[in-house]
Design an enzyme around this catalytic site. Structure first.
Site, PDB file in Angstrom:
ATOM      1  CE1 TYR A   1       9.347 -10.691  -4.362  1.00  0.00           C
ATOM      2  CE2 TYR A   1       7.799 -10.109  -2.654  1.00  0.00           C
ATOM      3  CZ  TYR A   1       8.062 -10.595  -3.918  1.00  0.00           C
ATOM      4  OH  TYR A   1       7.022 -10.972  -4.726  1.00  0.00           O
TER       5      TYR A   1
ATOM      6  CD  GLU B   1       6.301  -8.658  -7.166  1.00  0.00           C
ATOM      7  OE1 GLU B   1       6.368  -7.776  -8.031  1.00  0.00           O
ATOM      8  OE2 GLU B   1       6.984  -9.684  -7.198  1.00  0.00           O
TER       9      GLU B   1
ATOM     10  CD  GLU C   1       2.432  -8.534 -11.810  1.00  0.00           C
ATOM     11  OE1 GLU C   1       1.918  -7.489 -12.271  1.00  0.00           O
ATOM     12  OE2 GLU C   1       3.619  -8.579 -11.425  1.00  0.00           O
TER      13      GLU C   1
ATOM     14  CB  CYS D   1      13.541 -13.770  -9.152  1.00  0.00           C
ATOM     15  SG  CYS D   1      12.162 -12.701  -8.844  1.00  0.00           S
TER      16      CYS D   1
ATOM     17  CG  HIS E   1       9.261 -15.375  -4.497  1.00  0.00           C
ATOM     18  ND1 HIS E   1      10.127 -15.244  -5.555  1.00  0.00           N
ATOM     19  CD2 HIS E   1       8.153 -14.651  -4.849  1.00  0.00           C
ATOM     20  CE1 HIS E   1       9.581 -14.496  -6.484  1.00  0.00           C
ATOM     21  NE2 HIS E   1       8.389 -14.124  -6.081  1.00  0.00           N
TER      22      HIS E   1
ATOM     23  CB  CYS F   1      13.915  -7.688  -6.777  1.00  0.00           C
ATOM     24  SG  CYS F   1      12.517  -8.211  -5.775  1.00  0.00           S
TER      25      CYS F   1
HETATM   26  C1  LIG Z   1       2.305  -8.078  -7.993  1.00  0.00           C
HETATM   27  C2  LIG Z   1       2.158  -9.505  -7.588  1.00  0.00           C
HETATM   28  C3  LIG Z   1       2.925 -10.485  -8.230  1.00  0.00           C
HETATM   29  C4  LIG Z   1       2.756 -11.829  -7.888  1.00  0.00           C
HETATM   30  N1  LIG Z   1       3.472 -12.798  -8.566  1.00  0.00           N
HETATM   31  C5  LIG Z   1       3.222 -14.106  -8.345  1.00  0.00           C
HETATM   32  C6  LIG Z   1       3.861 -15.128  -9.114  1.00  0.00           C
HETATM   33  O1  LIG Z   1       4.661 -14.858  -9.994  1.00  0.00           O
HETATM   34  N2  LIG Z   1       3.566 -16.416  -8.863  1.00  0.00           N
HETATM   35  C7  LIG Z   1       2.667 -16.771  -7.934  1.00  0.00           C
HETATM   36  O2  LIG Z   1       2.425 -17.962  -7.781  1.00  0.00           O
HETATM   37  N3  LIG Z   1       2.045 -15.832  -7.172  1.00  0.00           N
HETATM   38  C8  LIG Z   1       2.296 -14.525  -7.367  1.00  0.00           C
HETATM   39  N4  LIG Z   1       1.665 -13.560  -6.599  1.00  0.00           N
HETATM   40  C9  LIG Z   1       0.637 -13.992  -5.678  1.00  0.00           C
HETATM   41  C10 LIG Z   1       0.912 -13.817  -4.190  1.00  0.00           C
HETATM   42  O3  LIG Z   1       1.686 -14.877  -3.693  1.00  0.00           O
HETATM   43  C11 LIG Z   1      -0.461 -13.729  -3.528  1.00  0.00           C
HETATM   44  O4  LIG Z   1      -0.985 -12.452  -3.855  1.00  0.00           O
HETATM   45  C12 LIG Z   1      -0.438 -13.927  -2.029  1.00  0.00           C
HETATM   46  O5  LIG Z   1      -0.093 -15.245  -1.722  1.00  0.00           O
HETATM   47  C13 LIG Z   1      -1.802 -13.595  -1.410  1.00  0.00           C
HETATM   48  O6  LIG Z   1      -2.806 -14.294  -2.049  1.00  0.00           O
HETATM   49  P1  LIG Z   1      -4.085 -13.527  -2.604  1.00  0.00           P
HETATM   50  O7  LIG Z   1      -3.606 -12.400  -3.424  1.00  0.00           O
HETATM   51  O8  LIG Z   1      -4.949 -14.540  -3.231  1.00  0.00           O
HETATM   52  O9  LIG Z   1      -4.733 -12.886  -1.341  1.00  0.00           O
HETATM   53  P2  LIG Z   1      -5.848 -13.483  -0.386  1.00  0.00           P
HETATM   54  O10 LIG Z   1      -5.598 -14.936  -0.188  1.00  0.00           O
HETATM   55  O11 LIG Z   1      -7.161 -13.090  -0.894  1.00  0.00           O
HETATM   56  O12 LIG Z   1      -5.508 -12.737   0.959  1.00  0.00           O
HETATM   57  C14 LIG Z   1      -6.079 -11.475   1.306  1.00  0.00           C
HETATM   58  C15 LIG Z   1      -6.022 -11.339   2.819  1.00  0.00           C
HETATM   59  O13 LIG Z   1      -6.776 -12.381   3.420  1.00  0.00           O
HETATM   60  C16 LIG Z   1      -5.998 -13.102   4.355  1.00  0.00           C
HETATM   61  N5  LIG Z   1      -6.364 -14.524   4.265  1.00  0.00           N
HETATM   62  C17 LIG Z   1      -6.377 -15.313   3.157  1.00  0.00           C
HETATM   63  N6  LIG Z   1      -6.751 -16.562   3.473  1.00  0.00           N
HETATM   64  C18 LIG Z   1      -6.982 -16.577   4.782  1.00  0.00           C
HETATM   65  C19 LIG Z   1      -7.409 -17.576   5.698  1.00  0.00           C
HETATM   66  N7  LIG Z   1      -7.674 -18.831   5.302  1.00  0.00           N
HETATM   67  N8  LIG Z   1      -7.544 -17.224   7.002  1.00  0.00           N
HETATM   68  C20 LIG Z   1      -7.285 -15.960   7.409  1.00  0.00           C
HETATM   69  N9  LIG Z   1      -6.894 -14.984   6.599  1.00  0.00           N
HETATM   70  C21 LIG Z   1      -6.734 -15.279   5.298  1.00  0.00           C
HETATM   71  C22 LIG Z   1      -4.548 -12.870   3.936  1.00  0.00           C
HETATM   72  O14 LIG Z   1      -3.640 -12.984   5.026  1.00  0.00           O
HETATM   73  C23 LIG Z   1      -4.611 -11.442   3.391  1.00  0.00           C
HETATM   74  O15 LIG Z   1      -4.473 -10.525   4.436  1.00  0.00           O
HETATM   75  C24 LIG Z   1       1.839 -12.197  -6.894  1.00  0.00           C
HETATM   76  C25 LIG Z   1       1.096 -11.203  -6.239  1.00  0.00           C
HETATM   77  C26 LIG Z   1       1.233  -9.875  -6.573  1.00  0.00           C
HETATM   78  C27 LIG Z   1       0.386  -8.847  -5.883  1.00  0.00           C
END
Ligand SMILES: Cc1cc2nc3c(=O)[nH]c(=O)nc-3n(C[C@H](O)[C@H](O)[C@H](O)COP(=O)(O)OP(=O)(O)OC[C@H]3O[C@@H](n4cnc5c(N)ncnc54)[C@H](O)[C@@H]3O)c2cc1C
Length: 492
Positions: A297, A456, A258, A104, A293, A300
């Site tokens: 959810y 996720e 992943e 998806c 996206h 799925c």
């Molecule tokens: C199982 C799984 C599948 C995924 N699949 C895909 C995929 O197919 N394609 C894809 O592109 N992405 C995918 N993702 C990524 C997903 O979109 C990101 O995990 C999500 O956007 C959060 O980013 P991060 O994991 O880097 O977390 P972080 O950016 O590290 O965030 C951690 C915490 O910090 C906070 N935070 C981050 N930045 C800031 C800021 N500037 N100010 C204040 N607070 C902040 C966030 O709100 C959160 O609470 C997947 C993630 C998971 C877990």
């Protein structure tokens, strides 16, 4: 070309020179690797169901680009009915796999890049929309799986791409040539990346003028020169490599995937570029992709939730407590939460609208409400499933123990006999079936499938705060204040 069968899809992966690394080594035959194969089977289900006449209306559709019959996973939504069918299709796939079926992200990338490239061309006279239409026609005609690659490593989250100590923390252009661009960087958490034929790369945040080189979107074959993947770990993943652990795995057939995807000076020809420096459109792609996206959810995770509710009901039945009113009530609560998510997925689809480019976009406010609920309800559903299952879901001996003939008892009883004696339950229920349902619940609640069902749900399509920002923007508090003023008789 006709739709691929599940077997043709699996065979098509063998023809790619995808570079996959796991546990510090290059994996040559990754298609048959026991840790990877269940995730391939999962994507293969998107092909298998499209061949099944029972699901033809949900799984296949006429292409708006060619009029050919295509898999819905490669479709540009043409109506609110298409949007609703997308959610129903995702629920079906969740029910059939109890896992993340990966395909998806590509579908959501298609729809967001299609409408955004139209608006970039409108402003700048570029040819990104034509590029994209040609690419998508190729994808549809060959029934390909495409990864939607958005999330960059991001380094220091308080800094913009151009301010990072290491410029590779966001995918960026390192060279512009007559015939294309050269890109470097990486994308984290890429769902189904290795199982995809192609990738669509998109920016992950809104950008300013200084971030021009990072405002880039393009398509790229999965085995492009300079591109490789490092496989992501999941809890309990090495159980898949053990002999005689098919029950302990919890779901031996299917799983998610992943990976970290690295771009090390990858050349992208002009025809595959969809954004190249028009930085003010980065935010539009992000917002639209995230919107689709977050809608996804509502389908799925609901399908997977259906399997977990079923498993909890079976666990109760096997324990002989299915008639207890408290157990019934817990199952009602799980169902209520799960169907609430489905309502959100359907609602944001039903309230969708036509974009300038002609495809349909979901209602952004409702899609963000959908995903915000997804960050919570599966956790509560898991809590209730664990409650009903009892502690055996995490304390039962291994499958090997249940068939072991090592003697342990005073009267010559084997480990297998002892396990089967003490883990017996109501008459007519085998200890094997009990093991199977406990391990299935373990897998979804805290094993490999919990990656897709729990974490996720939290972070996929953006962490909870990302939805709250969108809800704040779309919530029209000013309009609501006016409603209150009108009725309360307040005149400013
Ligand atoms: C199982 C799984 C599948 C995924 N699949 C895909 C995929 O197919 N394609 C894809 O592109 N992405 C995918 N993702 C990524 C997903 O979109 C990101 O995990 C999500 O956007 C959060 O980013 P991060 O994991 O880097 O977390 P972080 O950016 O590290 O965030 C951690 C915490 O910090 C906070 N935070 C981050 N930045 C800031 C800021 N500037 N100010 C204040 N607070 C902040 C966030 O709100 C959160 O609470 C997947 C993630 C998971 C877990």
């Amino acid at each position: 070309m006709a739709l691929m069968t599940a077997q043709e899809y699996i065979d098509s992966l063998r023809k790619l020179n995808t570079r996959v690394y796991m546990f510090g080594e290059k994996i040559d035959n990754w298609v048959d690797h026991p840790m990877i194969r269940p995730s391939i089977n999962c994507v293969a289900m998107t092909y298998a169901l499209a061949q099944d006449p029972q699901y033809a209306d949900l799984m296949t559709v006429k292409s708006s680009l060619t009029g050919h019959t295509i898999n819905r996973f490669t479709h540009l939504h043409q109506s609110t009915e298409d949007l609703m069918n997308k959610v129903k299709m995702q629920r079906l796939l969740g029910q059939k796999t109890a896992s993340c079926f990966q395909r998806c992200v590509g579908m959501d990338a298609f729809n967001s890049v299609f409408s955004t490239t139209y608006e970039i061309d409108e402003k700048y006279g570029t040819h990104y929309h034509e590029n994209f239409k040609k690419f998508l026609t190729f994808v549809q005609d060959n029934d390909l799986t495409v990864d939607g690659a958005m999330t960059d490593p991001k380094g220091d989250r308080s800094k913009a791409p151009s301010q990072q100590a290491d410029p590779d923390m966001y995918v960026h252009v390192v060279e512009r040539r007559e015939d294309g661009i050269v890109v470097c960087g990486a994308k984290c958490h890429q769902t189904g990346s290795i199982n995809s034929h192609w990738h669509i790369f998109m920016p992950t945040i809104s950008m300013g003028e200084a971030d021009k080189d990072w405002a880039v979107s393009f398509a790229c074959p999965t085995d492009a020169e300079g591109m490789y993947m490092i496989y992501g770990r999941q809890s309990c993943d090495t159980r898949k490599m053990e002999a005689d652990a098919s029950i302990d795995v919890g779901n031996a057939k299917f799983g998610g995937q992943e990976a970290l995807v690295v771009l090390d000076h990858v050349f992208i020809p002009n025809e595959y570029i969809f954004l190249n420096g028009e930085y003010e459109f980065a935010g539009m792609i992000v917002e639209r992709f995230a919107g689709y996206h977050r809608q996804s959810y509502g389908g799925c995770k609901v399908g997977v939730g259906d399997t977990l509710i079923g498993a909890a009901a079976l666990a109760a039945e096997y324990n002989g407590v299915e008639k207890a009113s408290a157990v019934k009530d817990k199952l009602i609560e799980m169902t209520h939460l799960n169907e609430t998510l489905f309502c959100c997925g359907i609602a944001c689809s039903a309230q969708g609208f036509k974009t300038k480019a002609g495809n349909y976009q979901i209602d952004l406010l409702l899609a963000n409400v959908c995903k915000q609920n997804v960050t919570r309800f599966p956790y509560e559903i898991v809590r209730l499933a664990e409650d009903i299952a009892g502690g055996l879901m995490v304390t039962m001996p291994s499958q090997v123990d249940f068939s072991s003939d090592t003697v342990v008892g005073r009267n010559g009883e084997t480990i297998g006999e002892i396990c089967n004696k003490f883990f017996a339950t109501r008459e007519g229920v085998s200890t094997e079936n009990r093991q199977r349902i406990m391990r299935f619940i373990e897998n979804l609640c805290l094993g490999a499938a919990a990656v897709g069902y729990r974490t996720e749900s939290m972070h996929g399509a953006g962490s909870p705060q990302a939805q709250r920002i969108m809800i704040a923007r779309q919530g029209n508090i000013q309009g609501k204040k006016q409603l209150a003023k009108d009725i309360a008789g307040i005149k400013d």
